[in-house]
Design a protein around this motif. Structure first.
Motif, PDB file in Angstrom:
ATOM      1  N   LEU A 136     -49.926 -30.976  11.429  1.00 13.29           N
ATOM      2  CA  LEU A 136     -50.160 -31.922  12.537  1.00 13.29           C
ATOM      3  C   LEU A 136     -48.973 -31.925  13.511  1.00 13.29           C
ATOM      4  O   LEU A 136     -49.143 -31.964  14.730  1.00 13.29           O
ATOM      5  N   THR A 137     -47.762 -31.858  12.924  1.00 13.77           N
ATOM      6  CA  THR A 137     -46.567 -31.908  13.778  1.00 13.77           C
ATOM      7  C   THR A 137     -46.536 -30.711  14.712  1.00 13.77           C
ATOM      8  O   THR A 137     -46.325 -30.836  15.922  1.00 13.77           O
ATOM      9  N   PHE A 138     -46.751 -29.508  14.137  1.00 11.71           N
ATOM     10  CA  PHE A 138     -46.655 -28.312  14.985  1.00 11.71           C
ATOM     11  C   PHE A 138     -47.809 -28.235  15.985  1.00 11.71           C
ATOM     12  O   PHE A 138     -47.651 -27.677  17.069  1.00 11.71           O
ATOM     13  N   LYS A 139     -48.963 -28.822  15.617  1.00 13.32           N
ATOM     14  CA  LYS A 139     -50.070 -28.873  16.587  1.00 13.32           C
ATOM     15  C   LYS A 139     -49.637 -29.696  17.796  1.00 13.32           C
ATOM     16  O   LYS A 139     -49.890 -29.331  18.947  1.00 13.32           O
ATOM     17  N   LEU A 140     -48.989 -30.835  17.498  1.00 11.22           N
ATOM     18  CA  LEU A 140     -48.553 -31.707  18.598  1.00 11.22           C
ATOM     19  C   LEU A 140     -47.504 -30.984  19.460  1.00 11.22           C
ATOM     20  O   LEU A 140     -47.568 -31.002  20.687  1.00 11.22           O
ATOM     21  N   ILE A 141     -46.565 -30.325  18.773  1.00 11.60           N
ATOM     22  CA  ILE A 141     -45.518 -29.618  19.538  1.00 11.60           C
ATOM     23  C   ILE A 141     -46.168 -28.565  20.429  1.00 11.60           C
ATOM     24  O   ILE A 141     -45.851 -28.424  21.609  1.00 11.60           O
ATOM     25  N   ARG A 142     -47.121 -27.822  19.844  1.00 12.79           N
ATOM     26  CA  ARG A 142     -47.806 -26.775  20.623  1.00 12.79           C
ATOM     27  C   ARG A 142     -48.476 -27.370  21.850  1.00 12.79           C
ATOM     28  O   ARG A 142     -48.525 -26.765  22.913  1.00 12.79           O
ATOM     29  N   LYS A 143     -48.976 -28.608  21.676  1.00 15.78           N
ATOM     30  CA  LYS A 143     -49.724 -29.234  22.754  1.00 15.78           C
ATOM     31  C   LYS A 143     -48.809 -29.659  23.909  1.00 15.78           C
ATOM     32  O   LYS A 143     -49.160 -29.513  25.074  1.00 15.78           O
ATOM     33  N   ILE A 144     -47.608 -30.157  23.576  1.00 15.64           N
ATOM     34  CA  ILE A 144     -46.783 -30.765  24.647  1.00 15.64           C
ATOM     35  C   ILE A 144     -45.592 -29.904  25.075  1.00 15.64           C
ATOM     36  O   ILE A 144     -44.913 -30.218  26.053  1.00 15.64           O
ATOM     37  N   ILE A 145     -45.326 -28.785  24.385  1.00 18.18           N
ATOM     38  CA  ILE A 145     -44.092 -28.033  24.667  1.00 18.18           C
ATOM     39  C   ILE A 145     -44.116 -27.390  26.061  1.00 18.18           C
ATOM     40  O   ILE A 145     -43.082 -27.109  26.655  1.00 18.18           O
ATOM     41  N   GLY A 146     -45.339 -27.217  26.592  1.00 19.75           N
ATOM     42  CA  GLY A 146     -45.436 -26.613  27.930  1.00 19.75           C
ATOM     43  C   GLY A 146     -44.699 -27.413  28.992  1.00 19.75           C
ATOM     44  O   GLY A 146     -44.340 -26.894  30.048  1.00 19.75           O
ATOM     45  N   GLY A 147     -44.481 -28.690  28.734  1.00 18.55           N
ATOM     46  CA  GLY A 147     -43.809 -29.508  29.746  1.00 18.55           C
ATOM     47  C   GLY A 147     -42.287 -29.538  29.599  1.00 18.55           C
ATOM     48  O   GLY A 147     -41.587 -30.171  30.380  1.00 18.55           O
ATOM     49  N   VAL A 148     -41.775 -28.878  28.577  1.00 14.39           N
ATOM     50  CA  VAL A 148     -40.317 -28.913  28.332  1.00 14.39           C
ATOM     51  C   VAL A 148     -39.623 -27.903  29.239  1.00 14.39           C
ATOM     52  O   VAL A 148     -40.142 -26.813  29.471  1.00 14.39           O
TER      53      VAL A 148
END
Length: 1394
Positions: free
Chosen positions: A121-133
């Protein structure tokens, strides 16, 4: 505060996740509707948004970390999933910054692979929002994710693998080049730090990482020099001191920039390169430079710079020498075989590196034992022990005995004999080596006794006879010099003063001469101690370093003692000659040349012992070899300060000081000038003459030659901002002068510009004539003798007295006594100015003479002034004439006078012929130099105090002058450096070519005694290449005259090739010899074989200590260049023929050794003038226009495979373009920075207009990429120009090409340039270009322009999160978490924007 924050957050989030009792009772059976979920989410976010708004900035991090901790403390996946949805929504609505959330998630301690659902779940979330970093945040996250993945063990249950793989998807997304979240260059850096060369990535990542690393191999190749590991320098050649050869002192690897996956061989230790350099004589400086070893730290105990890799190579070299000794036929030191030279050199290297603590003696001996064990190599054992004895005898007193005991282990291995080894023939020098092991035992035993050590070793049985022989010889008090017994005793007992005094006393006595005997030296009233035969080199070679140090110390102490005592008896010739022979040993540098310059000279000067000072300067002029440049320049500055001291104002000493200074200046090597003179930039006065215009002119000529040959000024048109500026300005303050236009036209352009700007008004010839007439009238009208003397010798009066003497002789054929006294009163120093004016006056007189009778009269008088009256010495007068700046007709008259002086009367010709006939230049092999020297001076005495004039005046005057001792010099040898200058002046003026040929015919034989005949020829042909292009017969004449003067003293084949001697030397104008390819192949092959250490080598063996060049390769390179420049073929054709040696298929060039041939061509072509090497640019242009690179369909494969020379060559699939690439790399690798500085212009003016395809662009990147590192270190300006040119070419390709297939390697390379070299220095120019490129390219390069994704989004793949702008902070190089050098330094402090 913290507590209230937690309480408030708890109330917001617990409220949302709390469940009813019934839900808990029937867990998993109740389910919220999507609407309920959404309502919960929105209410939760609403409450959180309100709270977040009240939080101060500094608490944001803490707050997000609390939420993550709270989430991770939940056990229900459903709750975790819900809370993650909250976080995702908070990020998407721009409430929370994505970077902060990602960092909090990844750094949570609860995120462990065992909690596989939480992990997924954690890495799914990271994958989802990392584009904005922002991109630097993504870089840090990549590092953190990889570290987390590392924590997964190698074996896990297959059930959880699927969930763990989500982490891999995040890595995949980050590395996806189309997503373009960060420069791929950042990613490779992090990956290579975690997984260095040869280490596999974590299994979970599969081939993801290796594929990504492989995508950087093209970039690595663009930055690599083809065949770099096979390229070798010539030691002591100008290119050898640059940054190209640096190695890491711990690993011996090349210092590669960036964390790129370079080819494997570039990561290997370069032992071959270091070994090769160590094998070369006189390579210590280069070894220290390559490994960054600093000799200065010797005095600081804690700075021991032990270098194990160097130690290992020295050991390997000894093992190699042992192998050579085993295989060499006639292995006998008296023959002077190759291995004998190798052992001699090895002992010198070993002493130096162990003495400066770069290598440890006990470690090396143990390592040797290990490598020799079981090999059965014993033929060279005596030599090995001799090498070890050198070090042991010199250092055993200062170090612990235990350091030396490992030698006994080596003894047991190499001396297995059970019976006694017989005593060798002590009439042979070889015997000293046979005794080496016994000597070592005696030193060890002596040390053990002195230390009262328990470690005393009984004499081994096999050495008994040797030991008894030494004991017996000690008892014999009358030791003769006919055998090597004295050397044996000195070597065995140098650490035992009772036994050592006897043999050393005999040596010293031999050269000092016993007290009573006296001999005469040249000149009046000059006697010396009676010993005339120096110690032979064979004997000195047979002494250990320790014994030699005692001997040289004893000599230096005696000289200082005699200097203090102001002894009227000069030093014995044997002592002077022996002392100069000892100075050739580099191992004893500190007591040798260093002591000579920094202790002996100053001491002698302080004692005002002018005779000894004169002797030391003579030694330096005629007997020294391979003196390091800093010592020579130090002596030059000593001489300039000497010249100002009143006591040196006497004819003989003044002449000697000026002659020595002239030799030092003209003998400076082209690559030595800049490094030496930049040491004096704060005070250039110390290396310039305050009053001698001739010496300063000689320095300017040397400077012009050096900057021309090293291409220092290439591409610049002013001396502003260079090291020459202060030197030239100081010279113009001290001795303002002009240069004739024909001399000036040969100077490099910036020097020409300087002298045109600083023009000095000249006195008109008419005025000079008038002033002379005026003074002559005064001379005739004055009657009081004292008034006349005072008037004409007064300081500051016009320096016209020699002109008056000339007029007296012209009118009355006679000079009276007053004339003699005026000359004496003027003094040596002031008289130089009179000679200068006289030189100008002569030109005026000869120009206006009517010819015929009158001309003959003029010539006669002039010769009488030199030879009959001894008013001025020939060498000084010719030097002054050659250094004047006459134009046109007057210049021709000046050279006509020089020719008449040298050739018209027989005086000088006879002196030269007799000297050349009677003497040989190999002084180190002679025993009877003194007797030949004396008989020459008896026949042609030197008269330096106007003796001829004193005899002619009426009544004759007494000769009272006290001559200083002359051991080596005479007018012929003094004239040699002047002759060098005369030849150059004659070359500059075309109408006097024929006169030069005549001079060479009559006086060329003198070059037999030139210290550096080949270097002089090389410099002359190189510097005057433009002037000599059309004058082939003169060029041939020059080469012939100098080379044939040496023919009796050199082995055939030592210099010019047989083919050249046969066809080139005797060529006729109507039948010009054009060499074929075979000729060039053989010539290059000779250099290749020399550098490969082929035995027997192409050149005869010689003692490099007394050779013009320090090692075989330097000799081979220079003679090859001289021969090529001497050809009647234009430089362009020679250059092309050299390139064809490898670019055409040549039967004489072996395929398997091709890089060695390219290396040799690179060395030769860069050592030739510009027309020879600039043809490489034409070859590159023709490759750029070839179908292979212009039509992308012509060659379907990948350009990186096509340009990988080594791989193509091995698979027989190489093409012309890869050959040219490899050859260009070899040439540029050996180029000076001056030659390389033409590359930016070549790129922008020649290549940029033709680059249109991707292949062409990549070819240019491959060509120039590897040299950016040197540009950054040596000429930053060029690096920045190249950086911009690369983008401009990319722009052209972008406009001309429909598809770009290699965008990623191109962008990776451009990022490499930014982060390794240019930083933001070229940002402005580059940004404008990037904004014009196609969207996909713009997207990839957006981190250089710092444009947002939105601006380039037309090509961006849809990101699963909202597109946020990347951080727009100023362009920074990777921060501390990425280990690449910060380019900001290059931005502010360019190293030499020259």
């Amino acid at each position: 505060m913290a507590l209230s924050m937690e309480t408030q957050l708890q109330s917001i989030f617990e409220d949302v996740v709390k469940t009813e009792m019934i839900e808990e009772a029937f867990a998993g059976m109740f389910m919220d509707t999507p609407e309920d979920e959404r309502t919960k989410l929105i209410s939760c976010l609403g409450a959180f948004r309100q709270y977040w708004g009240t939080l101060p900035q500094e608490s944001h991090d803490q707050c997000v970390q609390w939420i993550v901790r709270f989430t991770h403390s939940q056990h229900s996946p459903k709750r975790i999933s819900f809370l993650y949805d909250c976080l995702a929504m908070a990020v998407e609505t721009s409430l929370l910054p994505p970077r902060m959330v990602c960092v909090a998630l990844i750094s949570s301690d609860s995120l462990e692979w065992e909690r596989s659902q939480l992990w997924a779940l954690t890495f799914k979330l990271i994958r989802k929002i990392i584009g904005g970093v922002d991109y630097k945040g993504v870089r840090d996250l990549l590092k953190a994710v990889l570290d987390k993945i590392q924590s997964i063990p190698t074996t896990v249950s297959s059930a959880v693998v699927q969930q763990l793989l989500v982490a891999r998807e995040v890595v995949e997304y980050i590395l996806d080049r189309n997503a373009c979240l960060l420069p791929a260059y950042f990613a490779i850096t992090e990956i290579r730090k975690l997984y260095p060369e040869g280490q596999l990535s974590h299994w979970l990542l599969g081939s993801l990482i290796s594929d990504f690393v492989d995508s950087f191999r093209p970039t690595s190749r663009i930055n690599s020099i083809c065949g770099r590991c096979s390229l070798l320098p010539v030691v002591n050649n100008s290119g050898a001191i640059c940054n190209s050869w640096k190695l890491d002192p711990n690993t011996l690897r090349f210092p590669l920039r960036g964390m790129l996956p370079y080819d494997k061989d570039l990561f290997e230790p370069q032992t071959g390169l270091l070994r090769y350099v160590l094998e070369q004589p006189y390579s210590r400086e280069m070894v220290c430079n390559m490994l960054g070893l600093n000799k200065q730290t010797l005095n600081i105990a804690q700075h021991k710079q032990r270098c194990p890799v160097l130690e290992e190579q020295l050991v390997d070299l000894v093992v190699y020498a042992m192998e050579r000794s085993e295989t060499e036929e006639h292995f006998d030191a008296d023959v002077g075989g190759t291995s004998q030279l190798l052992w001699q050199h090895l002992s010198s290297q070993l002493i130096f590196f162990v003495l400066f603590q770069f290598a440890s003696f006990p470690h090396m001996v143990l390592s040797l034992h290990q490598k020799l064990a079981g090999r059965g190599l014993i033929k060279g054992r005596d030599h090995l022990m001799w090498v070890l004895l050198q070090f042991i005898s010199g250092s055993i007193q200062k170090n612990a005995l235990a350091d030396f005991l490992p030698v006994m282990k080596l003894f047991d291995l190499l001396y297995p004999e059970k019976e006694c080894i017989p005593v060798p023939d002590i009439n042979k020098p070889q015997s000293t080596h046979s005794f080496a092991m016994t000597c070592i035992w005696i030193h060890l035993n002596r040390k053990a006794q002195n230390d009262n050590s328990k470690l005393q070793i009984p004499i081994p049985h096999s050495l008994k006879l040797h030991h008894e022989f030494l004991q017996q010889s000690l008892r014999n008090k009358s030791l003769g010099m006919l055998d090597y017994k004295i050397a044996l005793l000195c070597n065995a007992y140098s650490t035992n003063s009772e036994c050592f005094t006897l043999p050393m006393g005999v040596l010293v006595e031999t050269i000092y001469g016993n007290g009573s005997m006296r001999i005469n030296l040249p000149g009046t009233n000059c006697t010396a101690s009676g010993s005339v035969s120096p110690l032979p080199m064979n004997l000195l070679d047979s002494l250990t370093v320790h014994a030699k140090m005692s001997l040289i110390h004893s000599i230096a102490t005696r000289v200082i003692k005699l200097a203090h005592a102001k002894s009227s008896i000069a030093l014995a010739p044997a002592l002077v000659e022996t002392y100069s022979r000892l100075l050739v040993y580099m191992e004893i540098e500190s007591l040798g040349i260093k002591g000579f310059i920094s202790q002996l000279l100053p001491n002698v000067f302080k004692s005002h012992a002018w005779g000894i000072l004169h002797t030391l300067l003579e030694m330096f002029s005629y007997r020294m070899h391979h003196i390091q440049p800093h010592y020579r320049v130090q002596l030059l500055s000593h001489l300039h300060s000497l010249a100002a001291v009143p006591q040196t104002n006497q004819n003989q000493l003044h002449l000697c000081v000026e002659s020595t200074a002239l030799r030092l200046i003209t003998a400076l090597g082209s690559s030595e000038v800049q490094p030496q003179f930049t040491r004096f930039l704060n005070d250039p006065k110390t290396v310039l003459s305050a009053e001698s215009e001739e010496l300063n002119r000689a320095l300017i000529l040397t400077l012009a030659r050096a900057t021309h040959i090293t291409d220092f000024f290439t591409g610049s048109d002013s001396i502003q901002g260079t090291w020459c500026k202060d030197i030239l300005q100081t010279i113009m303050t001290f001795t303002p002068h002009n240069w004739a236009s024909h001399t000036l036209s040969c100077f490099p352009a910036p020097l020409q510009a300087f002298f045109k700007q600083n023009n000095v008004p000249q006195e008109s010839r008419f005025n000079l004539k008038k002033n002379v007439e005026e003074e002559y009238r005064k001379w005739k009208s004055m009657s009081n003798e004292n008034d006349i003397i005072t008037h004409f010798s007064l300081q500051g009066s016009p320096p016209l007295f020699l002109c008056l003497l000339w007029k007296m002789l012209l009118e009355t054929d006679h000079i009276n006594q007053i004339g003699f006294r005026v000359l004496e009163r003027i003094g040596a120093r002031a008289l130089v100015a009179h000679v200068r004016t006289f030189a100008d006056f002569l030109v005026y007189e000869f120009s206006t003479s009517a010819g015929g009778q009158q001309l003959n009269k003029c010539i006669e008088i002039l010769n009488d002034m030199v030879w009959k009256y001894n008013i001025v010495t020939l060498d000084r007068l010719i030097l002054c004439l050659a250094m004047r700046s006459h134009e046109g007709n007057e210049a021709q008259v000046c050279y006509f006078i020089i020719q008449l002086l040298l050739l018209k009367p027989n005086d000088f010709r006879n002196r030269v012929n007799d000297f050349v006939k009677e003497n040989a230049p190999e002084h180190w092999l002679q025993n009877d130099w003194h007797s030949k020297h004396m008989s020459y001076h008896k026949k042609y005495p030197e008269k330096l105090y106007f003796e001829g004039l004193a005899d002619q005046v009426n009544p004759p005057m007494q000769h009272t002058s006290q001559y200083l001792p002359i051991y080596f010099g005479n007018v012929c040898l003094r004239f040699l450096p002047v002759f060098d200058i005369v030849i150059h002046r004659f070359l500059e003026l075309i109408p006097v070519s024929k006169s030069l040929e005549t001079l060479l015919d009559h006086l060329g034989g003198l070059y037999k005694f030139h210290d550096r005949p080949v270097t002089y020829l090389y410099n002359t042909l190189h510097y005057y290449e433009r002037h000599l292009r059309e004058r082939t017969s003169l060029k041939r004449k020059l080469v012939h005259a100098i080379m044939s003067s040496l023919k009796d003293n050199r082995t055939p084949g030592w210099c010019l090739s047989e083919t050249y001697i046969k066809f080139g030397m005797s060529a006729r104008e109507d039948n010009v010899w054009i060499p074929d390819d075979t000729y060039y192949c053989k010539l290059i092959g000779r250099l290749v074989d020399t550098m490969a250490g082929k035995s027997p080598g192409p050149f005869p063996n010689c003692d490099w200590r007394f050779n013009e060049f320090p090692n075989p390769a330097a000799h081979a390179l220079h003679v090859t260049c001289v021969e090529l420049m001497a050809l009647t073929v234009p430089g362009k054709d020679v250059g092309n023929a050299l390139l064809n040696v490898v670019l055409r298929s040549q039967p004489l060039v072996p395929r398997e050794n091709i890089t060695a041939w390219m290396n040799a061509i690179g060395l030769v072509i860069t050592a030739l003038p510009e027309p020879y090497w600039i043809v490489l640019h034409d070859r590159i242009v023709s490759v750029m226009g070839s179908p292979t690179l212009t039509t992308e369909t012509a060659w379907a494969g990948c350009p990186f495979a096509l340009l990988d020379f080594t791989a193509c060559h091995q698979s027989y699939s190489e093409m012309n373009c890869s050959y040219v690439l490899a050859l260009a790399h070899a040439v540029w690798h050996h180029s000076s920075i001056g030659q390389l500085s033409l590359i930016p212009k070549f790129l922008s003016e020649t290549l940029k207009p033709v680059v249109q395809t991707e292949f062409q662009l990549l070819y240019v990147y491959h060509l120039v990429g590897p040299f950016l590192q040197r540009f950054q270190q040596e000429r930053t300006r060029c690096m920045l120009e190249i950086g911009v040119a690369f983008y401009e070419m990319l722009q052209a390709v972008d406009q001309h090409s429909q598809h770009l297939h290699f965008m990623d390697p191109i962008c990776d390379f451009l990022y490499h340039i930014k982060y390794m070299y240019t930083g933001d220095s070229v940002k402005e120019q580059v940004e404008k270009i990037i904004m014009t490129l196609r969207p996909a390219m713009k997207l990839r390069l957006r981190f250089i322009t710092h444009s947002s994704k939105i601006e380039t989004s037309s090509a961006a793949p849809p990101s699963s999160s909202s597109t946020t702008t990347t951080s727009s902070s100023s362009a920074q190089p990777p921060t501390s978490s990425i280990s690449v050098s910060s380019p900001s330094s290059t931005q502010h402090t360019p190293m030499s924007v020259g």
